[in-house]
Design an enzyme around this catalytic site. Sequence first.
Site, PDB file in Angstrom:
ATOM      1  N   ILE A  94       0.426   3.247  -4.255  1.00  0.00           N
ATOM      2  CA  ILE A  94       0.639   4.247  -5.308  1.00  0.00           C
ATOM      3  C   ILE A  94       2.098   4.686  -5.337  1.00  0.00           C
ATOM      4  O   ILE A  94       2.689   4.818  -6.410  1.00  0.00           O
ATOM      5  CB  ILE A  94      -0.317   5.446  -5.138  1.00  0.00           C
ATOM      6  CG1 ILE A  94      -1.766   5.007  -5.357  1.00  0.00           C
ATOM      7  CG2 ILE A  94       0.038   6.569  -6.117  1.00  0.00           C
ATOM      8  CD1 ILE A  94      -2.807   6.077  -5.039  1.00  0.00           C
ATOM      9  N   CYS A  95       2.694   4.888  -4.168  1.00  0.00           N
ATOM     10  CA  CYS A  95       4.102   5.307  -4.099  1.00  0.00           C
ATOM     11  C   CYS A  95       5.010   4.262  -4.749  1.00  0.00           C
ATOM     12  O   CYS A  95       5.904   4.596  -5.522  1.00  0.00           O
ATOM     13  CB  CYS A  95       4.525   5.551  -2.654  1.00  0.00           C
ATOM     14  SG  CYS A  95       3.605   6.858  -1.820  1.00  0.00           S
ATOM     15  N   THR A  96       4.765   3.001  -4.446  1.00  0.00           N
ATOM     16  CA  THR A  96       5.562   1.930  -5.038  1.00  0.00           C
ATOM     17  C   THR A  96       5.379   1.921  -6.559  1.00  0.00           C
ATOM     18  O   THR A  96       6.355   1.818  -7.301  1.00  0.00           O
ATOM     19  CB  THR A  96       5.180   0.565  -4.435  1.00  0.00           C
ATOM     20  OG1 THR A  96       5.451   0.599  -3.032  1.00  0.00           O
ATOM     21  CG2 THR A  96       5.968  -0.564  -5.074  1.00  0.00           C
TER      22      THR A  96
END
Length: 156
Positions: free
Chosen positions: A45-47
């Site tokens: 999700i962060c990426t």
Amino acid sequence: MTVEVGSKAPEFTLKNQDGQEVSLSDFRGKQAVLLVFYPFAFSGICTGELCSARDELPSFQNDDVQLLGVSVDTTWSLKAWATQENYQFPLLSDFWPHGAVAESYGVFSADLGFAFRGTFLIDSEGIVRFAEHNGPGDARDQQGWKDAIEELKASA
């Protein structure tokens, strides 16, 4: 407790992926800051979130606003991630004291050892104009960031 809209943003100095110190006060009187806390580099999700910001960078980083990403990762990890994903904005390491800046913004989980997804738009005078807090598995809607930036520009 999460920092609220209308409050003064907590000051910080952290090292970026290149080992250079970046302070919130560096932008005082010059630019607003879009401060984006995220749990971990290289996670799915962060990426996705930061690649979306990268792909629409002029919406989040320009003459009026500076995008700063913050996680508890080391500077070396952030450097590898920034290189791999071609991020053209600072990634700041809140590694030690572990999560201290995230804690000052109310988005650090001591039990889990990482920052939740907190987003803060801080005006050039250091006042929080937008704040959101999402859990670790909840991706953010970046349209809210764009709307907040446009609202800040319109009120200037």
